[in-house]
Design a protein around this motif. Structure first.
Motif, mmCIF file in Angstrom:
data_model
loop_
_atom_site.group_PDB
_atom_site.id
_atom_site.type_symbol
_atom_site.label_atom_id
_atom_site.label_comp_id
_atom_site.label_asym_id
_atom_site.label_seq_id
_atom_site.Cartn_x
_atom_site.Cartn_y
_atom_site.Cartn_z
ATOM 1 N N GLU A 1 5.283 5.663 4.535
ATOM 2 C CA GLU A 1 4.624 4.756 5.473
ATOM 3 C C GLU A 1 4.607 3.326 4.933
ATOM 4 O OE1 GLU A 1 3.615 5.596 8.550
ATOM 5 O OE2 GLU A 1 4.455 7.568 8.110
ATOM 6 N N PRO A 2 4.689 2.325 5.823
ATOM 7 C CA PRO A 2 4.729 0.921 5.386
ATOM 8 C C PRO A 2 3.605 0.509 4.433
ATOM 9 C CG PRO A 2 5.258 1.070 7.708
ATOM 10 C CD PRO A 2 4.849 2.446 7.266
ATOM 11 N N GLU A 3 2.378 0.925 4.699
ATOM 12 C CA GLU A 3 1.266 0.523 3.817
ATOM 13 C C GLU A 3 1.454 1.084 2.406
ATOM 14 O OE1 GLU A 3 -0.964 -1.863 4.306
ATOM 15 O OE2 GLU A 3 0.124 -2.124 6.193
ATOM 16 N N LYS A 4 1.918 2.308 2.323
ATOM 17 C CA LYS A 4 2.163 2.925 1.014
ATOM 18 C C LYS A 4 3.292 2.183 0.286
ATOM 19 C CE LYS A 4 2.351 7.388 -1.076
ATOM 20 N NZ LYS A 4 2.063 8.777 -0.841
ATOM 21 N N PHE B 1 3.237 0.190 -3.272
ATOM 22 C CA PHE B 1 4.237 0.552 -4.286
ATOM 23 C C PHE B 1 4.948 -0.697 -4.809
ATOM 24 C CE2 PHE B 1 8.753 2.450 -4.588
ATOM 25 C CZ PHE B 1 8.622 2.773 -5.932
ATOM 26 N N ILE B 2 5.399 -1.553 -3.904
ATOM 27 C CA ILE B 2 6.090 -2.791 -4.286
ATOM 28 C C ILE B 2 5.161 -3.662 -5.142
ATOM 29 C CG2 ILE B 2 7.064 -4.952 -3.388
ATOM 30 C CD1 ILE B 2 7.963 -3.249 -0.904
ATOM 31 N N ALA B 3 3.906 -3.774 -4.734
ATOM 32 C CA ALA B 3 2.929 -4.577 -5.484
ATOM 33 C C ALA B 3 2.692 -3.982 -6.874
ATOM 34 C CB ALA B 3 1.622 -4.680 -4.706
ATOM 35 N N GLN B 4 2.537 -2.668 -6.951
ATOM 36 C CA GLN B 4 2.333 -2.002 -8.245
ATOM 37 C C GLN B 4 3.508 -2.231 -9.181
ATOM 38 O OE1 GLN B 4 1.903 2.120 -7.172
ATOM 39 N NE2 GLN B 4 -0.300 1.952 -6.835
ATOM 40 N N MET B 5 4.711 -2.173 -8.619
ATOM 41 C CA MET B 5 5.919 -2.296 -9.438
ATOM 42 C C MET B 5 6.258 -3.754 -9.749
ATOM 43 S SD MET B 5 6.401 0.775 -10.040
ATOM 44 C CE MET B 5 7.700 0.360 -11.173
ATOM 45 N N LYS B 6 5.617 -4.681 -9.068
ATOM 46 C CA LYS B 6 5.828 -6.117 -9.291
ATOM 47 C C LYS B 6 7.290 -6.516 -9.118
ATOM 48 C CE LYS B 6 1.830 -6.446 -12.228
ATOM 49 N NZ LYS B 6 1.323 -6.219 -13.529
ATOM 50 N N PHE C 1 12.860 -5.232 0.637
ATOM 51 C CA PHE C 1 12.726 -3.792 0.833
ATOM 52 C C PHE C 1 12.895 -3.421 2.295
ATOM 53 C CE2 PHE C 1 11.422 -2.666 -3.321
ATOM 54 C CZ PHE C 1 11.369 -1.280 -3.375
ATOM 55 N N ALA C 2 13.366 -2.203 2.485
ATOM 56 C CA ALA C 2 13.444 -1.571 3.799
ATOM 57 C C ALA C 2 12.839 -0.181 3.662
ATOM 58 C CB ALA C 2 14.888 -1.470 4.264
ATOM 59 N N ILE C 3 12.534 0.433 4.779
ATOM 60 C CA ILE C 3 12.031 1.812 4.772
ATOM 61 C C ILE C 3 12.973 2.671 5.597
ATOM 62 C CG2 ILE C 3 10.141 3.370 5.369
ATOM 63 C CD1 ILE C 3 8.235 0.972 5.083
ATOM 64 N N ASP C 4 13.482 3.717 4.985
ATOM 65 C CA ASP C 4 14.319 4.701 5.674
ATOM 66 C C ASP C 4 13.387 5.819 6.127
ATOM 67 O OD1 ASP C 4 16.428 6.248 6.590
ATOM 68 O OD2 ASP C 4 17.188 6.742 4.600
ATOM 69 N N MET D 1 11.663 -4.936 5.625
ATOM 70 C CA MET D 1 10.252 -4.860 6.000
ATOM 71 C C MET D 1 9.763 -6.151 6.656
ATOM 72 S SD MET D 1 8.623 -2.584 2.934
ATOM 73 C CE MET D 1 6.988 -2.551 3.658
ATOM 74 N N ASP D 2 10.431 -7.273 6.372
ATOM 75 C CA ASP D 2 10.028 -8.537 7.012
ATOM 76 C C ASP D 2 10.680 -8.725 8.386
ATOM 77 O OD1 ASP D 2 12.675 -9.334 6.574
ATOM 78 O OD2 ASP D 2 12.161 -10.911 5.146
#
Length: 172
Positions: free
Chosen positions: A98-101, A105-110, A115-118, A41-42
């Motif tokens: 979607e990237p924003e979602k 999710f990453i923030a919620q899960m701490k 991460f990557a998005i497929d 994602m970065d």
């Protein structure tokens, strides 16, 4: 006709077990990882070549997956925090969101691992049979060989995966 029906009835359970025994994977332990070409994602590019020399965990996940949410704190604490300073990388790969979602999710899960998005599911499909479910960890050795495959989150299997990662990191 009765004999044929009897044969089908008697062999169907064995056939279904054999199909289920793959746990939805089309790859096997001992095989080289399929071709990898994606970005975190970065923006960091990831390929088979960039992962050589590292023990790798590819974690397929999604925000809607309850089992994924159960497993992720364990991946953060027992895998990422333990091994992140070694020749190791854990990559969460979100499936078709979607990237924003995914950021929420990453923030919620701490979790702090990369991460990557497929987005189209093609990376996931390079490892799995059609219609396979998420919550999967694929562990690669330093040469890109698959050394462990998990499905869902089960404590005993998770501990086995951690041991395999530890052993793989100790190998040259």
């Amino acid at each position: 006709m009765r004999k044929l029906l009897l044969i089908i009835v008697l062999t169907l359970p064995a056939f279904l077990y054999a199909q289920d025994n793959t746990r939805g994977y089309k790859v096997k332990v001992g095989e080289q990882v399929p071709k990898l070409l994606f970005s975190l994602m970065d923006g960091t590019p990831i390929s088979n070549e960039s992962l050589k020399g590292k023990v790798v965990v590819l974690q397929f996940t999604a925000s809607w997956c309850v089992v994924c949410r159960k497993e992720m704190p364990h991946l953060e604490k027992e895998v990422w925090q333990r091994f992140k300073n070694d020749d190791f990388i854990l990559i969460g790969i979100d499936l078709k969101e979607e990237p924003e979602k995914v950021k929420r999710f990453i923030a919620q899960m701490k979790v702090t691992y990369p991460f990557a998005i497929d987005s189209n599911g093609k990376l996931f499909e390079s490892f799995t049979l059609p219609n396979a479910g998420v919550t999967r960890n694929i562990v690669l050795d330093k040469k890109g060989k698959i050394i462990f495959l998990s499905r869902l989150y089960e404590v005993k299997e998770f501990k086995q995966m951690v041991e395999i990662i530890d052993l793989a990191l100790k190998k040259d």
